[in-house]
Design a protein around this motif. Sequence first.
Motif, PDB file in Angstrom:
ATOM      1  N   ILE A  85       3.401   9.458   6.328  1.00 42.65           N
ATOM      2  CA  ILE A  85       4.745   9.364   5.733  1.00 42.65           C
ATOM      3  C   ILE A  85       4.817   9.985   4.332  1.00 42.65           C
ATOM      4  N   PRO A  86       3.859   9.694   3.409  1.00 42.02           N
ATOM      5  CA  PRO A  86       3.967  10.360   2.100  1.00 42.02           C
ATOM      6  C   PRO A  86       3.884  11.892   2.202  1.00 42.02           C
ATOM      7  N   ARG A  87       3.087  12.389   3.163  1.00 43.72           N
ATOM      8  CA  ARG A  87       3.009  13.853   3.341  1.00 43.72           C
ATOM      9  C   ARG A  87       4.334  14.415   3.854  1.00 43.72           C
ATOM     10  N   LEU A  88       4.956  13.686   4.781  1.00 45.15           N
ATOM     11  CA  LEU A  88       6.278  14.114   5.253  1.00 45.15           C
ATOM     12  C   LEU A  88       7.277  14.125   4.101  1.00 45.15           C
ATOM     13  N   GLY A  89       7.186  13.113   3.244  1.00 44.90           N
ATOM     14  CA  GLY A  89       8.066  13.057   2.073  1.00 44.90           C
ATOM     15  C   GLY A  89       7.892  14.266   1.184  1.00 44.90           C
ATOM     16  N   GLN A  90       6.628  14.699   1.038  1.00 45.44           N
ATOM     17  CA  GLN A  90       6.351  15.876   0.221  1.00 45.44           C
ATOM     18  C   GLN A  90       6.958  17.126   0.853  1.00 45.44           C
ATOM     19  N   VAL A  91       6.794  17.269   2.167  1.00 43.51           N
ATOM     20  CA  VAL A  91       7.241  18.485   2.860  1.00 43.51           C
ATOM     21  C   VAL A  91       8.763  18.543   2.952  1.00 43.51           C
ATOM     22  N   ILE A  92       9.385  17.419   3.316  1.00 41.04           N
ATOM     23  CA  ILE A  92      10.824  17.437   3.633  1.00 41.04           C
ATOM     24  C   ILE A  92      11.687  17.183   2.405  1.00 41.04           C
ATOM     25  N   ALA A  93      11.263  16.248   1.568  1.00 42.57           N
ATOM     26  CA  ALA A  93      12.083  15.883   0.401  1.00 42.57           C
ATOM     27  C   ALA A  93      11.451  16.322  -0.914  1.00 42.57           C
ATOM     28  N   ASN A  94      10.276  17.001  -0.838  1.00 41.73           N
ATOM     29  CA  ASN A  94       9.543  17.400  -2.047  1.00 41.73           C
ATOM     30  C   ASN A  94       9.310  16.204  -2.965  1.00 41.73           C
ATOM     31  N   ASP A  95       8.976  15.066  -2.359  1.00 43.64           N
ATOM     32  CA  ASP A  95       8.860  13.827  -3.126  1.00 43.64           C
ATOM     33  C   ASP A  95       7.863  12.899  -2.427  1.00 43.64           C
ATOM     34  N   ARG A  96       6.600  13.080  -2.745  1.00 45.79           N
ATOM     35  CA  ARG A  96       5.568  12.229  -2.147  1.00 45.79           C
ATOM     36  C   ARG A  96       5.627  10.797  -2.695  1.00 45.79           C
ATOM     37  N   ASP A  97       5.830  10.663  -4.013  1.00 40.41           N
ATOM     38  CA  ASP A  97       5.709   9.352  -4.650  1.00 40.41           C
ATOM     39  C   ASP A  97       6.730   8.353  -4.128  1.00 40.41           C
ATOM     40  N   SER A  98       7.964   8.814  -3.917  1.00 39.39           N
ATOM     41  CA  SER A  98       9.002   7.889  -3.442  1.00 39.39           C
ATOM     42  C   SER A  98       8.642   7.340  -2.066  1.00 39.39           C
ATOM     43  N   TYR A  99       8.082   8.187  -1.215  1.00 33.68           N
ATOM     44  CA  TYR A  99       7.738   7.721   0.131  1.00 33.68           C
ATOM     45  C   TYR A  99       6.461   6.895   0.134  1.00 33.68           C
ATOM     46  N   GLN A 100       5.562   7.147  -0.822  1.00 30.24           N
ATOM     47  CA  GLN A 100       4.405   6.252  -1.006  1.00 30.24           C
ATOM     48  C   GLN A 100       4.916   4.856  -1.374  1.00 30.24           C
ATOM     49  N   TYR A 101       5.895   4.799  -2.293  1.00 28.90           N
ATOM     50  CA  TYR A 101       6.489   3.510  -2.660  1.00 28.90           C
ATOM     51  C   TYR A 101       7.116   2.820  -1.448  1.00 28.90           C
ATOM     52  N   LEU A 102       7.870   3.570  -0.640  1.00 26.34           N
ATOM     53  CA  LEU A 102       8.546   2.961   0.510  1.00 26.34           C
ATOM     54  C   LEU A 102       7.539   2.347   1.478  1.00 26.34           C
ATOM     55  N   VAL A 103       6.417   3.033   1.707  1.00 27.08           N
ATOM     56  CA  VAL A 103       5.381   2.497   2.591  1.00 27.08           C
ATOM     57  C   VAL A 103       4.783   1.217   1.995  1.00 27.08           C
ATOM     58  N   GLU A 104       4.474   1.266   0.705  1.00 23.75           N
ATOM     59  CA  GLU A 104       3.882   0.091   0.052  1.00 23.75           C
ATOM     60  C   GLU A 104       4.854  -1.085   0.036  1.00 23.75           C
ATOM     61  N   SER A 105       6.141  -0.801  -0.183  1.00 25.25           N
ATOM     62  CA  SER A 105       7.132  -1.879  -0.266  1.00 25.25           C
ATOM     63  C   SER A 105       7.253  -2.620   1.061  1.00 25.25           C
ATOM     64  N   ILE A 106       7.034  -1.904   2.173  1.00 24.47           N
ATOM     65  CA  ILE A 106       7.073  -2.552   3.488  1.00 24.47           C
ATOM     66  C   ILE A 106       5.955  -3.580   3.591  1.00 24.47           C
ATOM     67  N   ARG A 107       4.767  -3.224   3.078  1.00 24.15           N
ATOM     68  CA  ARG A 107       3.618  -4.127   3.181  1.00 24.15           C
ATOM     69  C   ARG A 107       3.776  -5.356   2.283  1.00 24.15           C
ATOM     70  N   ARG A 108       4.580  -5.236   1.228  1.00 20.22           N
ATOM     71  CA  ARG A 108       4.755  -6.365   0.301  1.00 20.22           C
ATOM     72  C   ARG A 108       5.851  -7.329   0.763  1.00 20.22           C
ATOM     73  N   PHE A 109       6.609  -6.941   1.765  1.00 20.03           N
ATOM     74  CA  PHE A 109       7.735  -7.776   2.193  1.00 20.03           C
ATOM     75  C   PHE A 109       7.227  -8.935   3.065  1.00 20.03           C
ATOM     76  N   PRO A 110       7.850 -10.122   2.970  1.00 20.15           N
ATOM     77  CA  PRO A 110       7.394 -11.269   3.768  1.00 20.15           C
ATOM     78  C   PRO A 110       7.441 -10.997   5.268  1.00 20.15           C
ATOM     79  N   ASP A 111       6.555 -11.651   6.010  1.00 17.19           N
ATOM     80  CA  ASP A 111       6.554 -11.500   7.468  1.00 17.19           C
ATOM     81  C   ASP A 111       7.757 -12.227   8.076  1.00 17.19           C
ATOM     82  N   GLN A 112       7.892 -12.116   9.383  1.00 12.97           N
ATOM     83  CA  GLN A 112       9.086 -12.592  10.086  1.00 12.97           C
ATOM     84  C   GLN A 112       9.361 -14.075   9.833  1.00 12.97           C
ATOM     85  N   GLU A 113       8.345 -14.921   9.997  1.00 10.40           N
ATOM     86  CA  GLU A 113       8.539 -16.366   9.856  1.00 10.40           C
ATOM     87  C   GLU A 113       8.833 -16.751   8.407  1.00 10.40           C
TER      88      GLU A 113
END
Length: 250
Positions: A190-218
């Motif tokens: 995903i961060p590589r796709l962000g670099q290629v498509i949006a010329n923005d690796r860091d924002s997509y690195q953040y988006l991936v990390e933010s998913i992991r920090r979010f509480p689970d379903q329960e």
Amino acid sequence: MTHDRDQTTHFGYETVLEDQKAGRVRGVFSSVASRYDVMNDVMSGGVHRLWKDAMMDWLAPRPGQRLLDVAGGTGDIAFRFLRRARSGHATVCDLTEPMLVEGRKRADAARMADQLDWVVGDAMSLPFPDASFDVYTISFGIRNVTRPAEALAEAYRVLRPGGRLMVLEFSRVPTPSLRHLYDLYSFNVIPRLGQVIANDRDSYQYLVESIRRFPDQETFLSMVRDTGFGNAKYRNLTMGVACLHSGWKL
């Protein structure tokens, strides 16, 4: 009363002061706004469209309902809601003005102009009166809010009695082997796709990390219930990659 230290929160895997997070999030989405819809398609293989359709299936919009879609920048949810409700009204509220600008450019926005409002606003302090909406949705947005519990409290406040909350968010894949594959894809691709498509690796690195920090379903279900929502439940989508949480202001 003095505080020994300022309150901190997470911005992806980085620790930041709470009062800095909104500005950092605004920076991410201002950066990716023009390519946001394209990136969603690429990152999810177009599956985010199916998830949003599943959200509408469960929501079952009815004629005349008033929707508030928070973090709804490019209008995906609002357009789907209005198409299904036929008659109704949608207010799209987003922290990031460039996202709203992108939403307004879309053909659906022109067709539905008299049923739509676009408002810059903060999920933790909504600029709307109490009990003014029938439905509150937030799609892939609540994990970017500094204090999600405050966003849920605001959702409860602006919904009328009998109103419906629905949250679509990335969640936790319950099977360890599948989770490992998903992590490999998320952090390497995903961060590589962000670099290629949006010329923005860091924002997509953040988006991936933010998913992991979010509480689970329960855990998130408990937060919805603790806010006061009744008949709260969730449905996993694509093996838990995403999840829909629903609740009612009874």
